[in-house]
Scaffold this active site. Sequence first.
Site, PDB file in Angstrom:
ATOM      1  N   ARG A  86     -10.295  -0.723  14.903  1.00 36.07           N
ATOM      2  CA  ARG A  86     -10.388   0.253  13.900  1.00 36.07           C
ATOM      3  C   ARG A  86     -11.510  -0.637  13.051  1.00 36.07           C
ATOM      4  O   ARG A  86     -12.628  -0.674  13.384  1.00 36.07           O
ATOM      5  CB  ARG A  86      -9.044   0.164  13.018  1.00 36.07           C
ATOM      6  N   LYS A  91       0.692  -1.242   0.107  1.00 36.21           N
ATOM      7  CA  LYS A  91       0.014   0.129  -0.186  1.00 36.21           C
ATOM      8  C   LYS A  91       0.958   1.390   0.014  1.00 36.21           C
ATOM      9  O   LYS A  91       1.993   1.224   0.353  1.00 36.21           O
ATOM     10  CB  LYS A  91      -0.986  -0.094   1.165  1.00 36.21           C
ATOM     11  N   MET A 111      10.501  24.072   0.648  1.00 37.87           N
ATOM     12  CA  MET A 111       9.573  23.253  -0.141  1.00 37.87           C
ATOM     13  C   MET A 111      10.653  22.371  -1.134  1.00 37.87           C
ATOM     14  O   MET A 111      10.162  21.160  -1.377  1.00 37.87           O
ATOM     15  CB  MET A 111       8.562  23.979  -1.011  1.00 37.87           C
ATOM     16  N   TYR A 116      14.114  30.850   5.415  1.00 34.19           N
ATOM     17  CA  TYR A 116      13.006  31.387   6.121  1.00 34.19           C
ATOM     18  C   TYR A 116      13.038  31.595   7.484  1.00 34.19           C
ATOM     19  O   TYR A 116      13.297  30.594   8.365  1.00 34.19           O
ATOM     20  CB  TYR A 116      11.569  30.631   5.705  1.00 34.19           C
TER      21      TYR A 116
HETATM   22  C1  LIG Z   1      -0.338  -1.803   6.712  1.00 35.45           C
HETATM   23  C2  LIG Z   1      -1.082  -3.172   7.373  1.00 35.45           C
HETATM   24  C3  LIG Z   1      -0.205  -4.225   7.615  1.00 35.45           C
HETATM   25  C4  LIG Z   1       1.233  -3.997   7.390  1.00 35.45           C
HETATM   26  O1  LIG Z   1       1.650  -3.285   8.430  1.00 35.45           O
HETATM   27  P1  LIG Z   1       3.400  -3.548   8.753  1.00 35.45           P
HETATM   28  O2  LIG Z   1       3.598  -2.991  10.137  1.00 35.45           O
HETATM   29  O3  LIG Z   1       3.837  -2.413   7.946  1.00 35.45           O
HETATM   30  O4  LIG Z   1       4.014  -4.739   8.690  1.00 35.45           O
HETATM   31  C5  LIG Z   1      -0.757  -5.421   7.863  1.00 35.45           C
HETATM   32  N1  LIG Z   1      -2.020  -5.435   8.006  1.00 35.45           N
HETATM   33  C6  LIG Z   1      -2.805  -4.489   7.773  1.00 35.45           C
HETATM   34  C7  LIG Z   1      -4.377  -4.679   7.880  1.00 35.45           C
HETATM   35  C8  LIG Z   1      -2.551  -3.263   7.402  1.00 35.45           C
HETATM   36  O5  LIG Z   1      -3.238  -1.847   7.278  1.00 35.45           O
END
Ligand SMILES: *Cc1c(COP(=O)(O)O)cnc(C)c1O
Length: 400
Positions: free
Chosen positions: A150, A49, A327, A279
Site C-alpha cells: 500500500r 480516523k 433505509m 420490499y
Molecule cells: C487504521 C490504521 C491503524 C489502526 O489499525 P487497527 O487494526 O484498527 O488497530 C494503524 N496503522 C495504520 C497505518 C492504519 O491505517
Amino acid sequence: MLSWEQSSSVALMRQERAWVEVNLGAIAHNVQQIRSLLSAHTELMAVVKADAYGHGAITVAQIALQAGATWLGVATIPEGIELREAGIHAPVLVLGANHTPEQIRAIAHWNLQPTLCTPRQALIFAEVLTDLPQACPLAVHLKLDTGMSRLGTAWQEAAAFVQLVQHLPNLTIASVYSHLATAEDPDQTIARQQQQRFELAVTQIKACGINPPCLHLANSGGTLSNPTFHYDLVRVGLAIYGLYPSAHLSTTIALKTALQVKARVTQVKTIVAGTGVSYGHRYVADRERQIAVVAIGYADGIPRSLSNQMEALVRGQRVPQIGAVTMDQIMLDVSAVPDLREGEVVTLLGQDGNQSISADDWATTLDTISWEILCGFKHRLPRIAIDQTLSDSVSRRWDE
Ligand SMILES: *Cc1c(COP(=O)(O)O)cnc(C)c1O
C-alpha cells in the site's frame, strides 16, 4: 446532530428514534489494558480516523489521552483539523498521503504531522514549506512498504529515501514506520518477514549515520500478538473500541466493547399467515405473527445485506429481524414478546440482560470484518456518551 452535553441528557435521549451509545469508561479501560502490554518506553497512538470508527473522534481522543495514549492517528487532514479545533494539542499523525500545496499548508498551519511515502512527496513538502513564514521545520514520518503493498517507499530503498529527507530543508524526521498486512493471522510468517525487512531497512538507515528517533510497525493485531512488534510506538484502533482483531487474540487482555446501537419501536402490528414483509416480500409469514417496526435502517449503519439474517434484543430476548432492511426502518418478529409497546427500546448491537450481539457477529454473517461494521455508524445517528450505570437506568426506564 446534538452536542454531547445536550444529548447525554436522558430527557432528550427519549426523543431519539435511534442512537449510538458510547461507553467512555470502556474506552479508558481498553487504553489502560493495551498500555499494560507495553514496555515503559513504548508510546500508544490512539487511531481515531473515520470519526473514531463511528465512536466520535473528539470524545474518544480526549478519553484516550487521559487514559494514557500520547499520540493520535487520523487518515485525513480534515480529521486532524477537527481535533485541533476541539482544542486537542497532542501530536497528530496523518496516516494517509498528501501532495498538494494546499494540503501541505493546512498540515503546517494546524500543526499536524504528515506521512511521507516517496522521495517526490518529500521534495514537494520541502519546496512548499520554503514559502511559509511560520516556524519550521515540520516533523514528518517516513513510510516504508515492507509487504503491505500500500503506501510507502520499498524497504530496499529506505536508506536513500531517509537520507534525502534528512538533507532537505524545513523537514525533520520524527519517525520511520511500516504497516503489517497479516498481524492478526495466527500464522505469523508474513508478519515476521515484514519485521525482518523493516529491521534490515533500519540497519541500512543507521549505517548512513541517521538514527530515527522513533520506529513503529504495529496496529491492534501486531500490538496484541507480539511484543517484538511494539518498538517505540504502537498505532491502535480496533482494540481501543473493545474488539479483538481476531478470535485467537481474545485471551491476551480483557477488552470491553464501547459501542451500542439502539432504536425505538414505532409501531406494533399483527399480520396473518401469507403476509409479505418489506420490499420484495423477502419474508412471508408462515402463520400469524406480531411484528414491530423499528426506526433504524441502512442509512443509519445497519447493513442491508443482513436482511433476514440478523437478530435484535428486546426486553432481554433475542428476536429475528424479518424482510429487507430498508433505509430508515426494519421489522422484527416479536411474536415471542407479549404486549410490546411503541417507544420501547430495541438493542441492535450491544447487551440487554444476559444477551448480547456484537459487531463480530454481524461481520461473521456478512463475511466481512468488525472494522467495517463499526465504520457504518459514523453518519446519521446521534451519539450519546454514557457510563454503564446511566445506560442501565435508561434501558430500565423504557422496559418498564
Ligand atoms: C487504521 C490504521 C491503524 C489502526 O489499525 P487497527 O487494526 O484498527 O488497530 C494503524 N496503522 C495504520 C497505518 C492504519 O491505517
